[in-house]
Design an enzyme around this catalytic site. Structure first.
Site, mmCIF file in Angstrom:
data_model
loop_
_atom_site.group_PDB
_atom_site.id
_atom_site.type_symbol
_atom_site.label_atom_id
_atom_site.label_comp_id
_atom_site.label_asym_id
_atom_site.label_seq_id
_atom_site.Cartn_x
_atom_site.Cartn_y
_atom_site.Cartn_z
ATOM 1 N N GLU A 1 32.681 -31.737 70.588
ATOM 2 C CA GLU A 1 33.739 -31.881 69.584
ATOM 3 C C GLU A 1 33.273 -31.453 68.187
ATOM 4 O O GLU A 1 33.220 -32.271 67.259
ATOM 5 C CB GLU A 1 34.243 -33.328 69.549
ATOM 6 C CG GLU A 1 34.809 -33.789 70.881
ATOM 7 C CD GLU A 1 35.380 -35.212 70.839
ATOM 8 O OE1 GLU A 1 35.409 -35.821 69.757
ATOM 9 O OE2 GLU A 1 35.812 -35.692 71.893
ATOM 10 N N GLU B 1 35.697 -35.255 78.650
ATOM 11 C CA GLU B 1 35.996 -36.629 78.209
ATOM 12 C C GLU B 1 37.472 -36.903 78.394
ATOM 13 O O GLU B 1 38.309 -36.056 78.093
ATOM 14 C CB GLU B 1 35.680 -36.853 76.729
ATOM 15 C CG GLU B 1 34.239 -37.010 76.405
ATOM 16 C CD GLU B 1 34.009 -37.341 74.929
ATOM 17 O OE1 GLU B 1 34.887 -37.945 74.281
ATOM 18 O OE2 GLU B 1 32.939 -36.961 74.432
HETATM 19 O O1 IFM Z 1 33.660 -42.198 71.454
HETATM 20 C C1 IFM Z 1 34.180 -40.926 71.239
HETATM 21 C C2 IFM Z 1 33.213 -39.855 71.691
HETATM 22 O O2 IFM Z 1 31.981 -40.001 71.107
HETATM 23 C C3 IFM Z 1 33.759 -38.497 71.341
HETATM 24 N N1 IFM Z 1 35.103 -38.334 71.815
HETATM 25 C C4 IFM Z 1 36.054 -39.370 71.572
HETATM 26 C C5 IFM Z 1 35.478 -40.722 71.981
HETATM 27 C C6 IFM Z 1 36.491 -41.826 71.676
HETATM 28 O O3 IFM Z 1 36.814 -41.860 70.337
#
Ligand code: IFM
Length: 481
Positions: free
Chosen positions: A178, A387
């Site tokens: 990200e 994710e």
């Molecule tokens: O916890 C975070 C992660 O580190 C990166 N993506 C989003 C998740 C939830 O906010």
């Protein structure tokens, strides 16, 4: 029917929506969020400094101990095996491997990851290593951080150390996690470390993250076996205009440019898009920032593209009616008056619906299937959902169990969306649920729980929630009912 088609089967013990047999069923975590052991062989990262700065993190929480995974990793890997996971995505702490952010690697830090990976492999769990999940060594921040070009070269050097140490046993690598958050929350709105608030720096950070990705891909290709698969994990925003008015469409275009195409332009389409450069020209001189050859470097081919998806992004042009309801600020501002959207500060963000998680993020799984289908169409690469998951207000029952039906519902909807994308012909290789266990949720500290395993932060006791048992069953059956 191809092997990537979800199969509809009538046999009562088989799943109704089956995934491809080689599909990776995983969970994901990040070093700073779980490891702890902050002073055990590593130097401070920007998140240590930020979290120890009063007022930056809810309750003054920090990752000093986190969930003590550094000391409990064997137990955690056993737990993953018991849950039936076939893959695990984790990140490496740069300052554990290269404490000053430059120069030689430290064997002790590498040994921790060697032992972790060996434990995973012993349990038949395929490791996916992320090189950068937001924890820049503080020394590099003091030298200018991501807005400085040199940081990209340091990142490639660190990637090479990691590849030399772990390349014989890690089959899949992702460079950045990200990068939008690193650049625009870290240097724009300042709600993430290092907490700087300069739109020009945020844009420069974006370019140097991109460049670091490309340089790291080059270094990894030289050092890793030919079978290694290289990826990046992007939180591409599924941007939807609130209405189809020309003004809202224009707002969506702008957010899509600075949220998504700032990454995918140079990574996959030959360079930064002209409209992004025009939208942000008052902050940076792109001709000066992007040197000849940079875009080609960033565009080095990769093998897989990771998507991190939580909710769609609904935007409109500024509302003229002063009576209009206050829009939802789920746009990266947090409590900051500074915008993480340089050049598009006045775009208004809305909830997609009122069905929200504990983060006040709307639950809308259609954004996941639409994203996967769009990415497949636009980039043609095999995809992974690196994710996806949700925070809820979990309650520990009197018998010590944690029943979390809302999370099961969220996961079921989103896995079904992945299956929809596969059915539409998209090559999705795996799903990494965020997160294995409750952990340090950045500026929210320990107040938001994303895990399928509950962690008592006082005792560090791990208790699989009902969602964990549900996920185990999904994995066992290879699909959803
Ligand atoms: O916890 C975070 C992660 O580190 C990166 N993506 C989003 C998740 C939830 O906010």
């Amino acid at each position: 029917m191809t092997t990537t088609d979800p199969t509809i089967v009538s046999h009562s013990s088989a799943p109704r929506v089956a995934f491809p047999p080689a599909f990776h069923w995983g969970t994901a975590t990040a070093a700073y969020q779980i490891e702890g052991a902050a002073d055990d062989g590593r130097t401070p990262s920007i998140w240590d400094v930020f979290s120890h700065t009063p007022g930056k993190v809810v309750n003054g929480d920090n990752g000093d101990i986190a969930v003590d995974h550094y000391h409990r990793f064997r137990e955690d890997v056993r737990m993953m095996a018991d849950l039936g996971l076939t893959s695990y995505r984790f990140s490496l702490s740069w300052s554990r491997i290269q404490p000053t952010g430059r120069g030689p690697a430290v064997e002790r830090g590498l040994d921790f990851y060697r032992a972790l990976v060996d434990a995973l492999l012993e349990h038949g769990i395929s490791p996916v290593a992320t090189l950068y999940h937001w924890d820049l060594p503080q020394e590099l921040e003091q030298a200018g951080g991501w807005p400085v070009r040199e940081t990209a070269y340091r990142f490639a050097e660190y990637a090479a150390h990691a590849a030399r140490a772990l390349g014989d046993r890690v089959p899949v690598w992702t460079t950045l996690n990200e990068p939008w958050c690193s650049a625009f929350l870290g240097y724009g709105s300042g709600v993430h470390a290092p907490g700087r608030t300069d739109p020009a720096d945020a844009l420069k950070a974006a370019h140097h993250l991109n460049l670091g990705h490309g340089l790291a891909v080059g270094a990894l290709r030289e050092l890793l076996p030919a079978s290694a698969q290289l990826a990046v994990s992007l939180n591409l925003h599924m941007v939807r205009p609130l209405t189809d008015s020309a003004e809202d469409l224009e707002a969506a275009r702008r957010i899509e440019a600075v949220g998504n195409r700032i990454w995918t332009g140079p990574m996959f389409n030959g360079g930064y898009p002209a409209d992004l450069k025009a939208d942000t020209a008052s902050f940076v001189d792109w001709d000066e920032l992007v040197r000849p050859g940079d875009e080609a470097e960033i565009g080095r081919p990769i093998d897989l593209l990771g998507l991190n998806y939580y909710n769609p992004t609904i935007v409109s042009a500024p509302q003229k009616d002063s009576e209009a309801p206050e829009p939802a600020r789920n746009d990266g501002h947090g409590n900051s008056p500074h915008s993480p959207w340089p050049g598009s500060e006045d775009v208004v963000f809305h909830l997609a619906n009122e069905d929200v998680t504990a983060m006040n993020w709307s639950i809308d799984a259609s954004g996941l299937s639409d994203s996967l289908i769009g990415m497949h169409h636009d980039f043609g690469l095999p995809l992974m959902v690196t994710e996806n998951g949700a925070a809820f207000e979990d309650v520990v029952g009197p018998d010590g169990t944690v029943d979390d039906p809302e999370r099961i519902r969220y996961l079921r909807l989103h896995l079904a969306a992945v299956a929809d994308a596969i059915a539409a012909g998209v090559d999705v290789r795996g799903y990494y649920l965020w997160s294995l266990m409750d952990n340090f949720e950045w500026a929210y500290g320990y107040s938001k729980r994303f895990g399928i395993v509950h962690v008592d932060f006082e005792t560090q006791r791990r208790t699989p929630k009902s969602s964990a048992h549900w996920y185990t069953e999904v994995i066992r059956r290879g699909g959803l009912d």
